[in-house]
Design a protein around this motif. Structure first.
Motif, mmCIF file in Angstrom:
data_model
loop_
_atom_site.group_PDB
_atom_site.id
_atom_site.type_symbol
_atom_site.label_atom_id
_atom_site.label_comp_id
_atom_site.label_asym_id
_atom_site.label_seq_id
_atom_site.Cartn_x
_atom_site.Cartn_y
_atom_site.Cartn_z
ATOM 1 N N VAL A 3 13.420 19.255 17.840
ATOM 2 C CA VAL A 3 14.438 20.036 17.142
ATOM 3 C C VAL A 3 13.786 21.333 16.693
ATOM 4 C CG1 VAL A 3 15.996 20.151 15.187
ATOM 5 C CG2 VAL A 3 15.674 17.981 16.399
ATOM 6 N N ILE A 4 14.402 22.424 17.056
ATOM 7 C CA ILE A 4 13.824 23.744 16.796
ATOM 8 C C ILE A 4 14.700 24.504 15.814
ATOM 9 C CG2 ILE A 4 13.109 25.921 17.841
ATOM 10 C CD1 ILE A 4 12.883 24.374 20.508
ATOM 11 N N SER A 5 14.066 24.998 14.776
ATOM 12 C CA SER A 5 14.764 25.848 13.808
ATOM 13 C C SER A 5 14.283 27.275 13.998
ATOM 14 C CB SER A 5 14.475 25.373 12.382
ATOM 15 O OG SER A 5 14.916 24.054 12.184
ATOM 16 N N GLN A 6 15.207 28.148 14.236
ATOM 17 C CA GLN A 6 14.856 29.537 14.486
ATOM 18 C C GLN A 6 15.580 30.401 13.462
ATOM 19 O OE1 GLN A 6 15.246 30.641 18.642
ATOM 20 N NE2 GLN A 6 15.174 32.810 18.152
ATOM 21 N N SER A 88 18.100 45.484 21.449
ATOM 22 C CA SER A 88 19.231 44.645 21.049
ATOM 23 C C SER A 88 19.416 43.544 22.080
ATOM 24 C CB SER A 88 20.507 45.489 20.930
ATOM 25 O OG SER A 88 20.367 46.469 19.933
ATOM 26 N N SER A 89 19.310 42.316 21.616
ATOM 27 C CA SER A 89 19.342 41.200 22.534
ATOM 28 C C SER A 89 19.343 39.903 21.730
ATOM 29 C CB SER A 89 18.109 41.241 23.444
ATOM 30 O OG SER A 89 18.215 40.312 24.496
ATOM 31 N N ILE A 90 19.373 38.793 22.439
ATOM 32 C CA ILE A 90 19.175 37.490 21.816
ATOM 33 C C ILE A 90 17.766 37.035 22.159
ATOM 34 C CG2 ILE A 90 19.920 35.080 21.732
ATOM 35 C CD1 ILE A 90 22.701 36.095 22.653
ATOM 36 N N TYR A 91 17.033 36.642 21.140
ATOM 37 C CA TYR A 91 15.668 36.173 21.339
ATOM 38 C C TYR A 91 15.633 34.658 21.107
ATOM 39 C CZ TYR A 91 14.438 41.049 21.518
ATOM 40 O OH TYR A 91 14.363 42.366 21.896
ATOM 41 N N LEU A 92 15.069 33.960 22.076
ATOM 42 C CA LEU A 92 15.095 32.506 22.053
ATOM 43 C C LEU A 92 13.681 31.934 22.018
ATOM 44 C CD1 LEU A 92 17.760 32.014 24.839
ATOM 45 C CD2 LEU A 92 18.070 31.366 22.468
ATOM 46 N N CYS A 93 13.484 30.977 21.158
ATOM 47 C CA CYS A 93 12.253 30.209 21.127
ATOM 48 C C CYS A 93 12.481 28.939 21.936
ATOM 49 C CB CYS A 93 11.901 29.866 19.682
ATOM 50 S SG CYS A 93 10.513 28.742 19.484
ATOM 51 N N SER A 94 11.478 28.551 22.695
ATOM 52 C CA SER A 94 11.592 27.362 23.524
ATOM 53 C C SER A 94 10.278 26.600 23.479
ATOM 54 C CB SER A 94 11.919 27.770 24.961
ATOM 55 O OG SER A 94 11.905 26.666 25.823
ATOM 56 N N VAL A 95 10.364 25.282 23.598
ATOM 57 C CA VAL A 95 9.151 24.472 23.597
ATOM 58 C C VAL A 95 9.189 23.499 24.755
ATOM 59 C CG1 VAL A 95 8.970 24.662 21.097
ATOM 60 C CG2 VAL A 95 10.032 22.632 22.101
ATOM 61 N N GLY A 96 8.007 23.106 25.196
ATOM 62 C CA GLY A 96 7.916 22.144 26.279
ATOM 63 C C GLY A 96 6.492 21.653 26.419
ATOM 64 N N GLU A 97 6.316 20.726 27.308
ATOM 65 C CA GLU A 97 5.001 20.172 27.573
ATOM 66 C C GLU A 97 4.486 20.695 28.912
ATOM 67 O OE1 GLU A 97 3.109 18.441 25.466
ATOM 68 O OE2 GLU A 97 4.739 18.875 24.064
ATOM 69 N N PRO A 98 3.191 20.767 29.077
ATOM 70 C CA PRO A 98 2.625 21.330 30.310
ATOM 71 C C PRO A 98 2.617 20.339 31.462
ATOM 72 C CG PRO A 98 0.873 20.714 28.838
ATOM 73 C CD PRO A 98 2.146 20.466 28.086
ATOM 74 N N THR A 99 3.783 19.802 31.738
ATOM 75 C CA THR A 99 3.919 18.959 32.924
ATOM 76 C C THR A 99 5.158 19.428 33.669
ATOM 77 O OG1 THR A 99 5.204 17.339 31.690
ATOM 78 C CG2 THR A 99 2.839 16.967 31.848
ATOM 79 N N VAL A 100 5.154 19.272 34.956
ATOM 80 C CA VAL A 100 6.214 19.872 35.755
ATOM 81 C C VAL A 100 7.561 19.195 35.565
ATOM 82 C CG1 VAL A 100 4.658 20.757 37.506
ATOM 83 C CG2 VAL A 100 5.555 18.443 37.737
ATOM 84 N N ASN A 101 7.535 17.955 35.111
ATOM 85 C CA ASN A 101 8.801 17.235 35.049
ATOM 86 C C ASN A 101 9.428 17.227 33.659
ATOM 87 O OD1 ASN A 101 6.846 15.665 33.929
ATOM 88 N ND2 ASN A 101 7.614 13.742 34.738
ATOM 89 N N GLU A 102 8.896 18.024 32.767
ATOM 90 C CA GLU A 102 9.435 18.026 31.414
ATOM 91 C C GLU A 102 10.392 19.179 31.202
ATOM 92 O OE1 GLU A 102 8.112 14.533 30.200
ATOM 93 O OE2 GLU A 102 9.260 15.910 28.944
ATOM 94 N N LYS A 103 11.518 18.883 30.550
ATOM 95 C CA LYS A 103 12.494 19.908 30.259
ATOM 96 C C LYS A 103 12.062 20.742 29.061
ATOM 97 C CE LYS A 103 15.170 16.665 27.450
ATOM 98 N NZ LYS A 103 15.004 15.295 27.907
ATOM 99 N N LEU A 104 12.742 21.859 28.900
ATOM 100 C CA LEU A 104 12.535 22.718 27.746
ATOM 101 C C LEU A 104 13.590 22.425 26.690
ATOM 102 C CD1 LEU A 104 11.860 26.193 29.419
ATOM 103 C CD2 LEU A 104 10.187 24.569 28.526
ATOM 104 N N PHE A 106 15.401 24.362 23.325
ATOM 105 C CA PHE A 106 15.620 25.721 22.868
ATOM 106 C C PHE A 106 16.113 25.759 21.434
ATOM 107 C CE2 PHE A 106 15.128 28.406 26.567
ATOM 108 C CZ PHE A 106 15.156 27.486 27.592
ATOM 109 N N GLY A 107 15.684 26.795 20.726
ATOM 110 C CA GLY A 107 16.290 27.106 19.454
ATOM 111 C C GLY A 107 17.643 27.753 19.677
ATOM 112 N N SER A 108 18.361 27.953 18.594
ATOM 113 C CA SER A 108 19.721 28.498 18.684
ATOM 114 C C SER A 108 19.720 30.008 18.872
ATOM 115 C CB SER A 108 20.527 28.117 17.451
ATOM 116 O OG SER A 108 19.840 28.523 16.288
ATOM 117 N N GLY A 109 18.544 30.626 18.763
ATOM 118 C CA GLY A 109 18.458 32.039 19.078
ATOM 119 C C GLY A 109 18.618 32.955 17.882
ATOM 120 N N THR A 110 18.104 34.159 18.043
ATOM 121 C CA THR A 110 18.250 35.226 17.059
ATOM 122 C C THR A 110 18.950 36.388 17.737
ATOM 123 O OG1 THR A 110 16.253 34.622 15.837
ATOM 124 C CG2 THR A 110 17.043 36.892 15.606
ATOM 125 N N GLN A 111 20.124 36.714 17.242
ATOM 126 C CA GLN A 111 20.863 37.834 17.807
ATOM 127 C C GLN A 111 20.492 39.095 17.051
ATOM 128 O OE1 GLN A 111 24.994 37.090 18.468
ATOM 129 N NE2 GLN A 111 25.476 39.223 18.872
#
Lengths: 115, 114
Positions: A3-6, A88-104, A106-111
């Motif tokens: 869970v990501i809080s941005q 001016s844009s939406i900036y997104l934080c994302s997290v994941g693990e360094p393996t090819v089969n893992e999904k990312l 995402f935070g809800s973004g900063t507009q």
């Protein structure tokens, strides 16, 4: 899962100023990424935030403009420096693990809007 | 360069009809492919992935995707569309050179009409 809080979720800034965006994760993660997304458009990777070392920036993005911190395995910040309307844009934080089969995750973004 | 392409900016479909959102990829080595969805005013969510194995991959919300190596495609499908499926869909590829990065396609906006 993660869970990501941005924050902030949105901001309106003046040209020439800087904004720092925070990303907090509820668990330790190996990799954190910062993306930029124009509304309704694709995501462009800005950089990979590395814990304990400098971030790895993608082509077209530089540390002076987008300094990143990663003090521990649950937190990162992205600063947008000396802003112009083109930032001016939406900036997104994302997290994941360094393996090819893992999904990312995402935070809800900063507009960000720069006047 | 490794990339994904989504040839359609927008797909329109009537509720109850099958839907397909297209994606083609260009990678060196084995492809690690993903679909993500972005609902209005919400963050991106993972739908499904192909790493290896069966070419038909099932994911969340009744979506599935078909991996076709000869056509280098990974199209997203759903047998019966719902109005609530209206969203922005992104195809993505996981790149392992130069670190573990994920590269996203341009996105396809899906409109499901009641």
């Amino acid at each position: 899962s993660a869970v990501i809080s941005q924050k902030p979720s949105r901001d309106i800034c003046q040209r020439g100023t800087s904004l720092t965006i925070q990303c907090q994760v509820d668990s330790q993660v190996t990799m954190m990424f910062w993306y930029r997304q124009q509304p309704g458009q694709s995501l462009t990777l800005i950089a990979t935030a590395n814990q304990g070392s400098e971030a790895t920036y993608e082509s077209g993005f530089v540390i002076d403009k987008f300094p990143i911190s990663r003090p521990n395995l649950t937190f990162s910040t992205l600063t947008v420096s000396n802003m112009s309307p083109e930032d001016s844009s939406i900036y997104l934080c994302s997290v994941g693990e360094p393996t090819v089969n893992e999904k990312l995750f995402f935070g809800s973004g900063t507009q960000l809007s720069v006047l | 360069a490794q990339s994904v392409a989504q040839p359609e900016d927008q797909v329109n479909v009537a509720e109850g009809n099958p839907l397909t959102v297209k994606c083609t990829y260009s990678v060196s080595g084995n492809p690690y492919l993903f679909w993500y969805v972005q609902y209005p005013n919400r963050g991106l969510q993972f739908l499904l992935k192909y790493i290896t194995g069966d070419n038909l991959v099932k994911g969340s919300y009744g979506f599935e995707a078909e991996f076709n190596k000869s056509q280098t495609s990974f199209h997203l499908k759903k047998p019966s569309a719902l109005v609530g499926d209206s969203a922005l869909y992104f195809c993505a590829v996981r790149v392992t050179t130069g670190g573990f990065k994920t590269i996203f396609g341009a996105g396809t906006r899906l409109f499901v009409k009641a």
